[in-house]
Design an enzyme around this catalytic site. Structure first.
Site, PDB file in Angstrom:
ATOM      1  N   CYS A 178       0.801  -1.223   0.000  1.00  0.00           N
ATOM      2  CA  CYS A 178       0.000   0.000   0.000  1.00  0.00           C
ATOM      3  C   CYS A 178       0.836   1.276   0.000  1.00  0.00           C
ATOM      4  O   CYS A 178       0.308   2.359  -0.258  1.00  0.00           O
ATOM      5  CB  CYS A 178      -0.942   0.001   1.204  1.00  0.00           C
ATOM      6  SG  CYS A 178      -1.950  -1.482   1.307  1.00  0.00           S
ATOM      7  N   HIS A 231      -2.648   7.848   6.871  1.00  0.00           N
ATOM      8  CA  HIS A 231      -2.871   6.602   6.142  1.00  0.00           C
ATOM      9  C   HIS A 231      -4.290   6.099   6.396  1.00  0.00           C
ATOM     10  O   HIS A 231      -4.975   5.683   5.466  1.00  0.00           O
ATOM     11  CB  HIS A 231      -1.842   5.561   6.575  1.00  0.00           C
ATOM     12  CG  HIS A 231      -1.930   4.272   5.829  1.00  0.00           C
ATOM     13  ND1 HIS A 231      -1.734   4.196   4.467  1.00  0.00           N
ATOM     14  CD2 HIS A 231      -2.204   3.005   6.252  1.00  0.00           C
ATOM     15  CE1 HIS A 231      -1.876   2.935   4.080  1.00  0.00           C
ATOM     16  NE2 HIS A 231      -2.163   2.194   5.146  1.00  0.00           N
ATOM     17  N   LYS A 236      -9.114   8.382   2.512  1.00  0.00           N
ATOM     18  CA  LYS A 236      -9.758   7.093   2.252  1.00  0.00           C
ATOM     19  C   LYS A 236     -11.213   7.092   2.691  1.00  0.00           C
ATOM     20  O   LYS A 236     -11.974   6.212   2.282  1.00  0.00           O
ATOM     21  CB  LYS A 236      -8.986   5.963   2.933  1.00  0.00           C
ATOM     22  CG  LYS A 236      -7.597   5.722   2.335  1.00  0.00           C
ATOM     23  CD  LYS A 236      -6.886   4.559   3.019  1.00  0.00           C
ATOM     24  CE  LYS A 236      -5.463   4.383   2.493  1.00  0.00           C
ATOM     25  NZ  LYS A 236      -4.546   5.436   2.973  1.00  0.00           N
ATOM     26  N   HIS A 257      -9.679   2.676  -0.248  1.00  0.00           N
ATOM     27  CA  HIS A 257      -8.241   2.401  -0.234  1.00  0.00           C
ATOM     28  C   HIS A 257      -7.806   1.943  -1.627  1.00  0.00           C
ATOM     29  O   HIS A 257      -8.100   0.822  -2.049  1.00  0.00           O
ATOM     30  CB  HIS A 257      -7.952   1.302   0.795  1.00  0.00           C
ATOM     31  CG  HIS A 257      -6.499   1.114   1.118  1.00  0.00           C
ATOM     32  ND1 HIS A 257      -5.495   1.437   0.235  1.00  0.00           N
ATOM     33  CD2 HIS A 257      -5.872   0.634   2.222  1.00  0.00           C
ATOM     34  CE1 HIS A 257      -4.325   1.156   0.770  1.00  0.00           C
ATOM     35  NE2 HIS A 257      -4.532   0.674   1.988  1.00  0.00           N
ATOM     36  N   PHE A 270       1.517   3.486   4.676  1.00  0.00           N
ATOM     37  CA  PHE A 270       2.025   2.254   5.262  1.00  0.00           C
ATOM     38  C   PHE A 270       1.481   1.059   4.480  1.00  0.00           C
ATOM     39  O   PHE A 270       0.425   1.149   3.859  1.00  0.00           O
ATOM     40  CB  PHE A 270       1.615   2.138   6.726  1.00  0.00           C
ATOM     41  CG  PHE A 270       1.810   3.403   7.515  1.00  0.00           C
ATOM     42  CD1 PHE A 270       3.002   4.111   7.447  1.00  0.00           C
ATOM     43  CD2 PHE A 270       0.795   3.910   8.311  1.00  0.00           C
ATOM     44  CE1 PHE A 270       3.183   5.279   8.163  1.00  0.00           C
ATOM     45  CE2 PHE A 270       0.963   5.084   9.045  1.00  0.00           C
ATOM     46  CZ  PHE A 270       2.165   5.770   8.962  1.00  0.00           C
ATOM     47  N   PHE A 326       1.372  -3.598   3.759  1.00  0.00           N
ATOM     48  CA  PHE A 326       1.619  -4.974   4.166  1.00  0.00           C
ATOM     49  C   PHE A 326       3.125  -5.250   4.123  1.00  0.00           C
ATOM     50  O   PHE A 326       3.844  -4.730   3.278  1.00  0.00           O
ATOM     51  CB  PHE A 326       0.913  -5.944   3.225  1.00  0.00           C
ATOM     52  CG  PHE A 326      -0.569  -6.082   3.464  1.00  0.00           C
ATOM     53  CD1 PHE A 326      -1.212  -5.369   4.449  1.00  0.00           C
ATOM     54  CD2 PHE A 326      -1.337  -6.945   2.684  1.00  0.00           C
ATOM     55  CE1 PHE A 326      -2.574  -5.496   4.670  1.00  0.00           C
ATOM     56  CE2 PHE A 326      -2.698  -7.084   2.888  1.00  0.00           C
ATOM     57  CZ  PHE A 326      -3.311  -6.363   3.882  1.00  0.00           C
TER      58      PHE A 326
END
Length: 384
Positions: A149, A281, A310, A315, A371, A373
């Site tokens: 992401c 984020h 978002k 997202h 940020f 995965f």
């Protein structure tokens, strides 16, 4: 110093101007999924997404051969690049391209396999950038990055590094991600990452920091930046600093202590100062939202106005960092704090300085977080 000369963007709202207008009008870009039948699998528990509508015929840079051979997300990259640089005469040998895909790589490969398609574009993900080189004749460095992401922001930061090490005079940097598909939604549902409580009221599903949040809303899009070492009369803003690090904790979950997220921000703020606005984020996940808020509070930025894009866009996965960076630049350009919608009640004992509607305010600096995965963290500071 690195400068942002121009930007271009595509979201479920449309292109740059339309996206900005609808963001400031408090609209929502996601709705009930129309791209595939959500009832065709019991694993598709989330029925909501933000879907980009794209017609390649609208872009003269895309010819019939491109339409036939290129996955749609790579067509997005060409369209955005053309919009980005059409008013510039860039030096062929000193222009670098760092444009990255995200989930699109996985999705295109899965679908090509299903349809027995055999094309190099389904597994050469670097072609997202290289198609731009080929189309325009740019012979500077060309690459991609993949950091989940945070891919879009990493691409921008690595573009800055190319300029700072004199690899190029201009860099086209950013990301695109056509991330909404049957398989991607199914896999994210299996991870229990997506919102499922609001299938019948999709417009309120993405709700960062709200006590009734239950997961993210998948979306898609892209944004590209034209970066330069020289300031001109077209310059939008400067990039006054950036940081990157990794949680080294877990594949999909952030470290609950938020130590590296805190460090990512604090290292940057200690060098370039306190921002006027934070673009968070803030994915609308039960765990992640307040790890970021706690880190912000620990470094003394709890009073700074904050926004969560978002909440309106969903997202956009590998494109999220680039899209939200673009909106951060537009906040500086227009002196507007973008709204955070659907956030009705925040967690007990917290104060979060967000606005439910677009708010006019003097914005000279924006700290933008992204940020991903695997624990990838990135923070960047834009200054007008």
């Amino acid at each position: 110093m690195i400068y942002v000369e121009n930007l271009s963007m595509i979201t479920p709202f449309g292109l740059t101007d339309e996206t900005w207008k609808r963001i400031c009008n408090n609209e929502v870009a996601y709705d009930t999924i129309k791209r595939f039948d959500t009832e065709s699998s019991r694993y598709i528990r989330s029925k909501i997404a933000g879907e980009v509508k794209f017609n390649s015929k609208d872009y003269s840079i895309i010819n019939e051969m491109d339409e036939d051979r290129l996955p749609e997300y790579q067509q997005w990259a060409l369209a955005l690049a053309d919009d980005l640089i059409k008013d510039y005469d860039l030096p062929k040998g000193r222009t670098a391209v760092l444009v990255s895909p995200g989930l699109s790589i996985y999705i295109e490969s899965v679908e090509a396999n299903k349809e027995n398609r055999d094309t190099s574009y389904t597994f050469c993900s670097n072609m997202t950038a290289h198609n731009i080189n080929i189309k325009y004749g740019f012979t500077g460095p060309s690459a991609m990055t993949m950091t989940a992401c945070s891919t879009g922001m990493y691409s921008i930061i690595l573009g800055c590094m190319m300029l700072e090490t004199n690899q190029a005079d201009y860099v086209i940097a950013g990301s695109v991600d056509q991330s909404v598909s049957f398989d991607s939604i199914k896999q994210m549902c299996k991870l229990r990452a997506l919102s499922t409580k609001y299938n019948k009221t999709p417009k309120i599903a993405s709700r960062p920091w709200d006590t009734k949040r239950d997961g993210l809303v998948m979306s898609e899009g892209g944004a590209l930046f034209l970066l330069s070492k020289e300031k001109t009369n077209k310059t939008l803003c400067e990039i006054s600093g950036y940081t990157m690090n990794n949680d080294a904790y877990q594949v999909v979950a952030p470290n609950p202590e938020g130590t590296q997220i805190e460090k990512c921000m604090s290292d940057l703020v200690s060098r370039v100062g306190k921002p006027d606005l934070i673009n968070a984020h803030a994915t609308s996940t039960p765990m992640g939202d307040y790890i970021e808020i706690d880190a912000i509070n620990r470094i003394g930025l709890g009073d700074v106005p904050i926004t969560a894009n978002k909440s309106q866009l969903g997202h956009s996965m590998g494109a999220a960092g680039a899209v939200e960076a673009a909106l951060s630049v537009l906040s500086i350009q227009n002196n507007i704090i973008t709204p955070t919608i659907n956030t009705d009640t925040i967690e007990k004992d917290y104060k979060i300085n967000y606005s439910k509607e677009a708010k006019i305010d003097k914005i000279e600096t924006v700290l933008c977080n992204s940020f991903g995965f695997g624990g990838t963290n990135a923070t960047i500071m834009f200054r007008g």
